[in-house]
Scaffold this motif. Structure first.
Motif, mmCIF file in Angstrom:
data_model
loop_
_atom_site.group_PDB
_atom_site.id
_atom_site.type_symbol
_atom_site.label_atom_id
_atom_site.label_comp_id
_atom_site.label_asym_id
_atom_site.label_seq_id
_atom_site.Cartn_x
_atom_site.Cartn_y
_atom_site.Cartn_z
ATOM 1 N N VAL A 12 0.941 -1.076 0.017
ATOM 2 C CA VAL A 12 0.041 0.186 -0.020
ATOM 3 C C VAL A 12 0.490 1.463 0.098
ATOM 4 N N ALA A 13 0.217 2.902 -0.101
ATOM 5 C CA ALA A 13 1.067 3.480 -0.599
ATOM 6 C C ALA A 13 0.092 4.682 -0.398
ATOM 7 N N MET A 14 0.412 5.033 1.051
ATOM 8 C CA MET A 14 -0.773 6.422 1.759
ATOM 9 C C MET A 14 0.299 7.694 1.824
ATOM 10 N N ILE A 20 -5.762 6.478 1.014
ATOM 11 C CA ILE A 20 -4.470 6.368 0.069
ATOM 12 C C ILE A 20 -5.499 6.485 -1.617
ATOM 13 N N ASP A 21 -5.436 7.597 -1.664
ATOM 14 C CA ASP A 21 -6.213 7.873 -2.313
ATOM 15 C C ASP A 21 -7.298 9.537 -1.779
ATOM 16 N N ASP A 22 -7.137 11.056 -2.493
ATOM 17 C CA ASP A 22 -8.195 12.109 -1.459
ATOM 18 C C ASP A 22 -9.667 11.749 -2.565
ATOM 19 N N GLY A 54 -14.131 -2.472 -5.278
ATOM 20 C CA GLY A 54 -14.336 -1.209 -5.026
ATOM 21 C C GLY A 54 -12.696 -0.303 -6.292
ATOM 22 N N THR A 55 -11.794 -0.743 -6.159
ATOM 23 C CA THR A 55 -10.829 -0.123 -6.781
ATOM 24 C C THR A 55 -11.187 -0.435 -8.098
ATOM 25 N N LEU A 56 -11.590 -1.969 -8.546
ATOM 26 C CA LEU A 56 -11.347 -2.349 -9.874
ATOM 27 C C LEU A 56 -12.463 -0.921 -10.198
ATOM 28 N N ARG A 57 -13.945 -0.526 -9.394
ATOM 29 C CA ARG A 57 -14.220 0.445 -10.297
ATOM 30 C C ARG A 57 -13.820 2.074 -10.149
ATOM 31 N N SER A 58 -13.178 2.379 -9.188
ATOM 32 C CA SER A 58 -13.014 3.924 -9.074
ATOM 33 C C SER A 58 -11.352 3.993 -9.566
ATOM 34 N N ASP A 59 -10.807 2.933 -10.126
ATOM 35 C CA ASP A 59 -9.232 3.135 -10.806
ATOM 36 C C ASP A 59 -8.848 2.808 -12.065
ATOM 37 N N ASN A 60 -10.524 1.578 -12.086
ATOM 38 C CA ASN A 60 -10.058 0.917 -13.514
ATOM 39 C C ASN A 60 -8.667 0.425 -13.721
ATOM 40 N N LEU A 88 -12.503 -9.393 -5.274
ATOM 41 C CA LEU A 88 -12.786 -9.467 -4.442
ATOM 42 C C LEU A 88 -13.751 -8.643 -4.998
ATOM 43 N N THR A 89 -15.774 -9.437 -4.626
ATOM 44 C CA THR A 89 -17.133 -8.548 -4.843
ATOM 45 C C THR A 89 -17.625 -9.343 -3.925
ATOM 46 N N GLY A 90 -18.537 -8.212 -3.175
ATOM 47 C CA GLY A 90 -19.762 -8.744 -2.364
ATOM 48 C C GLY A 90 -21.338 -8.791 -3.265
ATOM 49 N N GLY A 91 -21.098 -7.674 -4.197
ATOM 50 C CA GLY A 91 -22.536 -7.759 -4.366
ATOM 51 C C GLY A 91 -22.468 -7.853 -6.203
ATOM 52 N N GLY A 92 -21.320 -8.169 -6.889
ATOM 53 C CA GLY A 92 -20.919 -8.112 -8.367
ATOM 54 C C GLY A 92 -21.683 -7.227 -8.793
ATOM 55 N N GLY A 159 -4.962 -3.852 -1.890
ATOM 56 C CA GLY A 159 -5.873 -3.000 -1.416
ATOM 57 C C GLY A 159 -7.350 -3.144 -2.721
ATOM 58 N N GLY A 160 -8.702 -1.642 -2.222
ATOM 59 C CA GLY A 160 -8.483 -0.559 -1.183
ATOM 60 C C GLY A 160 -8.155 -0.942 0.144
ATOM 61 N N GLY A 161 -9.010 0.141 0.935
ATOM 62 C CA GLY A 161 -9.411 0.245 1.994
ATOM 63 C C GLY A 161 -10.036 -0.760 3.046
HETATM 64 N N1 LIG Z 1 -2.984 4.205 -2.321
HETATM 65 C C1 LIG Z 1 -3.021 2.545 -1.922
HETATM 66 O O1 LIG Z 1 -2.080 1.914 -2.327
HETATM 67 C C2 LIG Z 1 -4.514 2.264 -3.147
HETATM 68 C C3 LIG Z 1 -4.406 1.137 -3.567
HETATM 69 C C4 LIG Z 1 -5.980 0.153 -3.378
HETATM 70 C C5 LIG Z 1 -6.750 1.391 -4.168
HETATM 71 N N2 LIG Z 1 -6.905 2.431 -3.753
HETATM 72 C C6 LIG Z 1 -7.830 3.442 -3.110
HETATM 73 O O2 LIG Z 1 -9.038 2.795 -2.487
HETATM 74 C C7 LIG Z 1 -10.003 2.979 -2.570
HETATM 75 C C8 LIG Z 1 -11.571 2.467 -2.403
HETATM 76 O O3 LIG Z 1 -11.050 1.599 -1.791
HETATM 77 P P1 LIG Z 1 -12.396 1.075 -1.461
HETATM 78 O O4 LIG Z 1 -12.224 0.722 0.321
HETATM 79 O O5 LIG Z 1 -13.610 1.514 -1.473
HETATM 80 O O6 LIG Z 1 -12.474 -0.817 -2.237
HETATM 81 P P2 LIG Z 1 -11.962 -1.904 -2.201
HETATM 82 O O7 LIG Z 1 -11.008 -2.317 -0.803
HETATM 83 O O8 LIG Z 1 -10.845 -1.660 -3.656
HETATM 84 O O9 LIG Z 1 -12.672 -3.157 -2.214
HETATM 85 C C9 LIG Z 1 -14.455 -2.726 -1.588
HETATM 86 C C10 LIG Z 1 -15.415 -4.021 -2.914
HETATM 87 O O10 LIG Z 1 -14.652 -5.270 -1.878
HETATM 88 C C11 LIG Z 1 -16.024 -6.123 -1.801
HETATM 89 N N3 LIG Z 1 -15.311 -6.323 0.245
HETATM 90 C C12 LIG Z 1 -15.026 -6.287 1.045
HETATM 91 N N4 LIG Z 1 -15.006 -6.838 1.940
HETATM 92 C C13 LIG Z 1 -16.415 -7.320 1.755
HETATM 93 C C14 LIG Z 1 -16.682 -8.269 2.383
HETATM 94 N N5 LIG Z 1 -16.136 -8.312 3.407
HETATM 95 N N6 LIG Z 1 -18.219 -8.578 2.118
HETATM 96 C C15 LIG Z 1 -18.353 -8.307 0.943
HETATM 97 N N7 LIG Z 1 -18.081 -7.733 -0.278
HETATM 98 C C16 LIG Z 1 -16.735 -6.616 0.400
HETATM 99 C C17 LIG Z 1 -16.833 -5.218 -2.221
HETATM 100 O O11 LIG Z 1 -17.437 -5.005 -3.484
HETATM 101 P P3 LIG Z 1 -18.910 -5.009 -3.965
HETATM 102 O O12 LIG Z 1 -19.225 -3.611 -3.920
HETATM 103 O O13 LIG Z 1 -18.385 -5.243 -5.364
HETATM 104 O O14 LIG Z 1 -19.914 -5.838 -2.904
HETATM 105 C C18 LIG Z 1 -16.991 -4.220 -1.709
HETATM 106 O O15 LIG Z 1 -17.531 -2.940 -1.591
HETATM 107 C C19 LIG Z 1 -9.742 3.621 -4.123
HETATM 108 O O16 LIG Z 1 -10.167 5.335 -4.331
HETATM 109 C C20 LIG Z 1 -8.903 3.600 -4.701
HETATM 110 O O17 LIG Z 1 -8.092 4.599 -5.719
HETATM 111 C C21 LIG Z 1 -5.259 3.043 -2.731
#
Ligand SMILES: NC(=O)c1ccc[n+]([C@@H]2O[C@H](COP(=O)([O-])OP(=O)(O)OC[C@H]3O[C@@H](n4cnc5c(N)ncnc54)[C@H](OP(=O)(O)O)[C@@H]3O)[C@@H](O)[C@H]2O)c1
Length: 388
Positions: A12-14, A20-22, A54-60, A88-92, A159-161
Motif C-alpha cells: 500500500v501507498a499512503m 490512500i487516495d483523495d 471498489g478499487t476496480l471501479r474507481s481506478d480501473n 473480490l466483490t460482495g454484490g457482483g 487494496g483498497g481500504g
Molecule cells: N494507495 C494505494 O495503495 C491504493 C491501493 C488500492 C486502492 N486505493 C484506493 O482505495 C479506494 C478504494 O477502496 P475501497 O475501500 O472503496 O474499495 P476496495 O477495498 O478496493 O473494495 C471494496 C469492495 O470489495 C468488496 N468487499 C470487501 N469486503 C467485503 C466483505 N466483507 N463482504 C463482501 N464484499 C466485500 C465489496 O465489493 P462490492 O461493492 O462489489 O460488493 C466492497 O465494496 C480507491 O480510492 C483507490 O484509489 C489505494
C-alpha cells in the motif's frame, strides 16, 4: 481443504496522514517512479495480485507487470508472463468493459463473490474471468484455500481500504509493505489505509519492523505480522450457532415486545453476553428515550473499559443500523467501538426506512463474525408487523 494457503503480502501507498487516495475522481499519485518500479517487481515476484471491487471501479487498473524484462524472466522460470489477477466483490456489480478484463485470457483472472452473485457474474464476465463462489458471504478463508489448491504460493493484496481491513482484521496478512508519501491529503472523506476494525495487531501485539528504506522521497516501511491470528475465527463455536445462541436471541425477541409503540421506527431487542455466558446487559428500542436503539441502550449499560466486551456476543433481533437520522453514531459503529467480535441477529433490515442497510457489511469488513438465525427472523419481523 489440505493445500497450503498462500503467503499474503499487503502492499500500500499512503500519505503522511494515512490516506490512500483523495476525493478527486482521478487516482491520487502517491508514489514516485522509483517506488512504482519497486511495486512492479513485487507484482512480478507474486503468483497472484488481488484488489477489491471498489478499487476496480474507481481506478480501473490493468494490474499488470509493466516491465517486459520482468515478464520475460517469469516466462523463463516457467511461469505465465503475468500473475493471476483477482477481484473480490460482495454484490457482483462489475463492468465487463473495465480494463482489467481486457488483457490476457479469462483463465488469468478470478473473481470471488458470495454464491448468490455467481450465476449473474459468470454470465456477465463470460470468457473474461472465472467466477468462484465462497458460500453465503465473502469468505476470505475459502478464497485462500481455493488459491492454495490452484498453486498460488505468494499473493499480493493491493487494496483498497475495505480489502486491507478485511485481510488484516481476519489475521490473514503475513507482511506489509507500506510506502509513505511526503505530503498530507487532509480530507476526512478521503479513503484511508484501513477502516475502523478490530485488528489482531494492536498495542499489545505489535508487528515486527523488518526494514526501512528511502525510495526517493518516499519512506518504505516493511513489517512482518508475527503470527496468523485467524484461529479465533476458525473455532467452531465462534463460527456457528449454538443452542445457547438461539436461546439468547429468543430472549432478545421477547425484549423487543416491550418497546413503546412507534410508526416510524422498528421494535428491536438486544442482549450482550460475555464468552463465559454472563449476561452483561440487555436493552430494547425507545427504552430510555424516544430514539434510543436496542443495541445502543444495552451497550450504554456496560463500562466501555470492561475487558469482557472484547470476547462478547451481541444478540439483536434486527441487523445493526449503518446510518441513522436520530443520532450521529449508528449501532454497527457502536458495536465496533465496543470491540465486540461476534454478532448474532435474527432479521436483516428491510428497505423500509433506509434503502440499503450496510450493518452486516460494516461489521464483517471490520473482522466481526456475524451469524444469522433465520428460524427467528419471522418472529422478530412479526413484532413489527404494524409498520407495513
Ligand atoms: N494507495 C494505494 O495503495 C491504493 C491501493 C488500492 C486502492 N486505493 C484506493 O482505495 C479506494 C478504494 O477502496 P475501497 O475501500 O472503496 O474499495 P476496495 O477495498 O478496493 O473494495 C471494496 C469492495 O470489495 C468488496 N468487499 C470487501 N469486503 C467485503 C466483505 N466483507 N463482504 C463482501 N464484499 C466485500 C465489496 O465489493 P462490492 O461493492 O462489489 O460488493 C466492497 O465494496 C480507491 O480510492 C483507490 O484509489 C489505494
Amino acid at each position: 481443504m489440505t493445500a497450503r494457503r498462500p503467503h499474503v503480502l499487503l502492499s500500500v501507498a499512503m500519505s503522511i496522514d494515512g490516506h490512500i487516495d483523495d476525493t478527486a475522481p482521478e487516482r491520487l499519485l502517491l508514489s514516485n517512479p522509483a517506488d512504482l518500479d519497486r511495486v512492479d517487481q513485487l507484482r512480478a515476484d507474486s503468483d497472484a495480485v488481488l484488489i477489491g471491487a471498489g478499487t476496480l471501479r474507481s481506478d480501473n487498473p490493468r494490474l499488470l507487470v509493466n516491465s517486459e524484462q520482468r515478464q520475460a524472466e517469469r516466462r523463463a522460470a516457467g511461469l505465465p508472463g503475468q500473475p493471476l489477477r483477482i477481484v473480490l466483490t460482495g454484490g457482483g456489480d462489475l463492468d465487463p468493459e473495465l480494463r482489467l478484463w481486457q488483457y490476457g485470457d479469462g483463465r488469468a483472472k478470478l473473481v470471488y463473490s458470495p454464491d448468490a452473485a455467481v450465476a449473474r457474474l459468470t454470465a456477465r464476465l463470460a470468457g473474461l474471468a472465472e467466477v468462484v463462489g465462497t458460500g453465503a458471504g465473502l469468505d476470505l478463508g475459502a478464497v485462500l484455500d481455493d488459491l492454495g489448491v490452484r498453486g498460488v504460493r505468494r499473493l499480493m493484496v493491493e487494496g483498497g481500504g475495505a480489502v486491507h481491513t478485511l485481510f488484516l482484521t481476519s489475521g490473514l496478512v503475513d507482511e506489509i509493505r507500506l510506502a509513505v508519501a511526503p505530503f498530507f491529503v487532509g480530507a476526512d472523506e478521503a479513503p484511508r489505509f484501513v477502516n475502523a476494525g478490530r485488528f489482531p495487531q494492536d498495542a499489545l501485539h505489535r508487528m515486527e519492523l523488518v526494514g526501512t528504506d528511502a525510495v526517493g522521497d518516499v519512506a518504505l516501511l516493511h513489517y512482518r505480522v508475527p503470527e496468523k491470528q485467524d484461529e479465533k475465527r476458525e473455532q467452531p463455536a465462534a463460527d456457528r450457532l449454538t443452542e445457547d445462541d438461539r436461546r439468547r436471541l429468543a430472549l432478545a425477541v421477547e425484549l423487543s415486545r416491550q418497546c413503546p409503540a412507534s410508526e416510524t421506527a422498528y421494535s428491536v431487542g438486544a442482549v450482550v453476553v460475555a464468552d463465559d455466558g454472563t449476561e452483561l446487559a440487555r436493552g430494547y428500542s425507545r427504552e430510555t428515550d424516544a430514539t434510543v436503539h436496542a443495541e445502543e441502550s444495552a451497550l450504554a449499560k456496560i463500562d466501555p473499559a470492561d475487558p469482557r466486551l472484547r470476547t462478547a456476543t451481541l444478540y439483536t433481533t434486527l441487523e445493526p443500523c449503518s446510518r441513522r437520522a436520530s443520532r450521529p453514531t449508528p449501532c454497527a459503529q457502536l458495536a465496533l467501538a465496543a470491540g465486540i467480535p461476534r454478532v448474532v441477529l435474527a432479521w436483516r433490515e428491510p428497505a423500509l426506512f433506509v434503502a440499503d442497510c450496510q450493518g452486516i457489511e460494516l461489521l464483517e469488513q471490520a473482522g466481526v463474525t456475524v451469524l444469522e438465525c433465520p428460524e427467528l427472523a419471522e418472529e422478530a419481523r412479526a413484532v413489527n408487523a404494524h409498520l407495513w
